[in-house]
Design a protein around this motif. Sequence first.
Motif, mmCIF file in Angstrom:
data_model
loop_
_atom_site.group_PDB
_atom_site.id
_atom_site.type_symbol
_atom_site.label_atom_id
_atom_site.label_comp_id
_atom_site.label_asym_id
_atom_site.label_seq_id
_atom_site.Cartn_x
_atom_site.Cartn_y
_atom_site.Cartn_z
ATOM 1 N N TRP A 239 59.882 73.291 101.972
ATOM 2 C CA TRP A 239 59.790 73.969 100.702
ATOM 3 C C TRP A 239 58.738 73.170 99.465
ATOM 4 C CZ3 TRP A 239 60.384 71.819 95.674
ATOM 5 C CH2 TRP A 239 61.279 72.744 94.591
ATOM 6 N N VAL A 240 58.470 74.799 99.106
ATOM 7 C CA VAL A 240 57.251 74.979 98.655
ATOM 8 C C VAL A 240 57.808 75.965 97.404
ATOM 9 C CG1 VAL A 240 55.007 76.217 98.058
ATOM 10 C CG2 VAL A 240 55.532 75.381 99.883
ATOM 11 N N ARG A 241 57.292 75.492 95.994
ATOM 12 C CA ARG A 241 57.658 76.398 95.008
ATOM 13 C C ARG A 241 56.460 77.078 93.962
ATOM 14 N NH1 ARG A 241 61.831 74.145 90.431
ATOM 15 N NH2 ARG A 241 63.297 75.050 91.982
ATOM 16 N N ILE A 242 55.671 77.807 93.913
ATOM 17 C CA ILE A 242 54.833 78.764 92.894
ATOM 18 C C ILE A 242 55.702 79.025 91.379
ATOM 19 C CG2 ILE A 242 53.241 79.983 92.904
ATOM 20 C CD1 ILE A 242 53.074 77.389 95.859
ATOM 21 N N TYR A 243 54.428 78.756 90.570
ATOM 22 C CA TYR A 243 55.134 79.291 89.489
ATOM 23 C C TYR A 243 54.215 79.364 88.696
ATOM 24 C CZ TYR A 243 55.035 74.805 88.080
ATOM 25 O OH TYR A 243 54.851 73.655 87.927
ATOM 26 N N GLU A 244 53.693 80.710 87.685
ATOM 27 C CA GLU A 244 53.428 79.887 86.404
ATOM 28 C C GLU A 244 53.246 79.618 86.001
ATOM 29 O OE1 GLU A 244 52.667 84.222 85.447
ATOM 30 O OE2 GLU A 244 51.534 84.853 85.817
ATOM 31 N N GLU A 245 52.233 78.197 84.427
ATOM 32 C CA GLU A 245 52.420 77.355 83.735
ATOM 33 C C GLU A 245 52.790 77.830 82.751
ATOM 34 O OE1 GLU A 245 51.943 73.841 81.954
ATOM 35 O OE2 GLU A 245 51.818 74.358 84.045
ATOM 36 N N GLY A 246 53.995 77.430 82.335
ATOM 37 C CA GLY A 246 54.780 78.048 81.513
ATOM 38 C C GLY A 246 55.611 79.540 81.675
ATOM 39 N N GLY A 247 54.972 80.079 82.312
ATOM 40 C CA GLY A 247 55.652 81.354 82.921
ATOM 41 C C GLY A 247 56.924 81.482 83.500
ATOM 42 N N ALA A 248 57.025 82.965 84.594
ATOM 43 C CA ALA A 248 57.255 82.883 85.619
ATOM 44 C C ALA A 248 57.147 81.919 86.530
ATOM 45 C CB ALA A 248 58.183 84.446 85.605
ATOM 46 N N ARG A 249 58.723 82.230 87.653
ATOM 47 C CA ARG A 249 58.542 81.378 89.273
ATOM 48 C C ARG A 249 58.220 82.625 89.635
ATOM 49 N NH1 ARG A 249 64.036 79.426 91.623
ATOM 50 N NH2 ARG A 249 63.953 77.595 89.242
ATOM 51 N N LEU A 250 57.071 82.365 90.961
ATOM 52 C CA LEU A 250 56.314 83.355 91.132
ATOM 53 C C LEU A 250 56.808 83.297 92.813
ATOM 54 C CD1 LEU A 250 52.551 82.690 90.907
ATOM 55 C CD2 LEU A 250 53.879 84.429 89.347
ATOM 56 N N ALA A 251 56.965 82.340 93.687
ATOM 57 C CA ALA A 251 57.662 82.364 94.906
ATOM 58 C C ALA A 251 58.574 81.105 94.984
ATOM 59 C CB ALA A 251 56.990 82.326 95.877
ATOM 60 N N GLU A 252 59.419 80.877 95.726
ATOM 61 C CA GLU A 252 60.317 79.604 96.502
ATOM 62 C C GLU A 252 60.554 79.797 97.447
ATOM 63 O OE1 GLU A 252 63.295 76.805 94.842
ATOM 64 O OE2 GLU A 252 63.445 77.806 93.519
ATOM 65 N N ARG A 253 60.789 78.730 98.327
ATOM 66 C CA ARG A 253 60.857 79.088 100.205
ATOM 67 C C ARG A 253 60.679 77.684 101.163
ATOM 68 N NH1 ARG A 253 57.144 83.443 102.255
ATOM 69 N NH2 ARG A 253 58.052 82.216 104.349
ATOM 70 N N THR A 254 62.080 78.132 102.119
ATOM 71 C CA THR A 254 61.943 76.853 102.560
ATOM 72 C C THR A 254 60.639 77.427 104.125
ATOM 73 O OG1 THR A 254 63.444 75.718 102.121
ATOM 74 C CG2 THR A 254 62.523 75.276 104.106
ATOM 75 N N LEU A 255 59.206 76.762 103.891
ATOM 76 C CA LEU A 255 58.605 77.629 105.014
ATOM 77 C C LEU A 255 58.805 76.518 106.488
ATOM 78 C CD1 LEU A 255 55.100 77.420 102.958
ATOM 79 C CD2 LEU A 255 57.440 79.227 103.327
ATOM 80 N N MET A 256 58.558 77.381 107.149
ATOM 81 C CA MET A 256 59.023 77.045 108.575
ATOM 82 C C MET A 256 57.523 77.197 109.578
ATOM 83 S SD MET A 256 61.652 76.453 108.789
ATOM 84 C CE MET A 256 62.441 75.661 110.609
ATOM 85 N N GLN A 257 57.358 76.224 110.191
ATOM 86 C CA GLN A 257 56.195 76.134 111.094
ATOM 87 C C GLN A 257 55.187 77.027 111.253
ATOM 88 O OE1 GLN A 257 55.788 73.828 114.498
ATOM 89 N NE2 GLN A 257 53.327 73.487 114.897
ATOM 90 N N GLY A 258 54.055 77.345 110.949
ATOM 91 C CA GLY A 258 53.259 78.634 111.227
ATOM 92 C C GLY A 258 53.162 79.739 109.960
ATOM 93 N N ASP A 259 54.259 79.683 108.917
ATOM 94 C CA ASP A 259 54.705 80.694 107.928
ATOM 95 C C ASP A 259 53.630 80.508 106.803
ATOM 96 O OD1 ASP A 259 57.292 81.228 109.650
ATOM 97 O OD2 ASP A 259 58.171 80.745 107.511
ATOM 98 N N ARG A 260 52.642 81.652 106.374
ATOM 99 C CA ARG A 260 52.032 81.553 105.277
ATOM 100 C C ARG A 260 52.418 82.084 103.869
ATOM 101 N NH1 ARG A 260 46.636 82.833 107.213
ATOM 102 N NH2 ARG A 260 46.686 84.715 106.243
ATOM 103 N N LEU A 261 51.914 81.760 103.043
ATOM 104 C CA LEU A 261 52.492 81.781 101.500
ATOM 105 C C LEU A 261 51.006 82.210 100.718
ATOM 106 C CD1 LEU A 261 55.043 82.516 99.243
ATOM 107 C CD2 LEU A 261 54.501 80.032 98.916
ATOM 108 N N GLU A 262 50.934 83.486 100.259
ATOM 109 C CA GLU A 262 49.984 84.010 99.544
ATOM 110 C C GLU A 262 50.405 83.633 97.862
ATOM 111 O OE1 GLU A 262 46.574 87.449 98.125
ATOM 112 O OE2 GLU A 262 47.928 87.309 100.527
ATOM 113 N N VAL A 263 49.016 82.754 97.365
ATOM 114 C CA VAL A 263 49.395 82.656 95.533
ATOM 115 C C VAL A 263 48.528 83.606 95.371
ATOM 116 C CG1 VAL A 263 48.588 81.432 93.880
ATOM 117 C CG2 VAL A 263 48.495 80.224 96.122
ATOM 118 N N PRO A 264 49.731 84.982 94.577
ATOM 119 C CA PRO A 264 49.392 85.899 93.717
ATOM 120 C C PRO A 264 47.607 85.963 92.710
ATOM 121 C CG PRO A 264 51.310 85.807 93.561
ATOM 122 C CD PRO A 264 51.111 84.313 93.848
#
Length: 292
Positions: free
Chosen positions: A189-214
Amino acid sequence: MNSENITGADTAPLPPISGAGAQLRAAREAQGLDVSHIAAETRIPRRHLEAIEAGDYESLPSRAYAIGFSRTYAKIVGLDPAMITDEVRLELADGSMRRTIPTPGIEPGDPARLPSAGLAWAAAGAVLILAIGIFAFYNTYFGSGADADELLAPQPVETAAPAVPVANVAPAPVPTGPVVLTAMEDGIWVRIYEEGGARLAERTLMQGDRLEVPASARDPRINTGRPDALGVTIGGQSVAKLADRAQTISGVPVSAAALAGRPAAGAATAAPAIMAPAPSAKATGPAGTGTR
């Protein structure tokens, strides 16, 4: 009349299978597969698969594992992963992941509240060992016969030799480009967000899944419970993982600028500094004592 009723009961349609776990078990049994076969195919422990089939999500580490494992299980037995995960979420919303387990109250004077004899002896032994250690400490530092001035005198300090300059060594290039997180295990489980701002992504990754930070994110941060299972690259160049063991991290910066200082995977460590030999200490007190 009775025969007609019996005939109608025999021909009534069976009720549909309810529950994600029951559907997964039915699909597995219809294909003649054993739980051990599913465990080998998905690399999910057998006990977790059996807990999912029984709807016992309390036995799983977290909500993210319940959803991620169920999705992987559905793919193996040919069911719709989205349908199964939606069903699991509904079951979790009903409160099946409550961690508070009611325990019977303890009446006053209950012997279970009193420490056992073995625990009492262990505590007494620990106190005795502590007392011996304190006695040895005081005997060493205050009973050696050394004067107080000698004990408080400045001690020689080891100084490092001047660093030898290395010629023609160019600094390592700082990696730039998009930051990509790659799951090395299932159910991360991964959550990416801006400090003091909006949530950018929240996903449960499986093996090999990729998540790019905007790249346009301002001061992006990450929350996750498995930083050790996330590979990190900047512009395709590997850098050190966010952690070397499973732990919950929150608010860790994951911008390219913040991660650029991390060493590349497999990079050699710097050689230790050369220490100058310490000056020899001469005894100044009674025989058997000297400068510490």
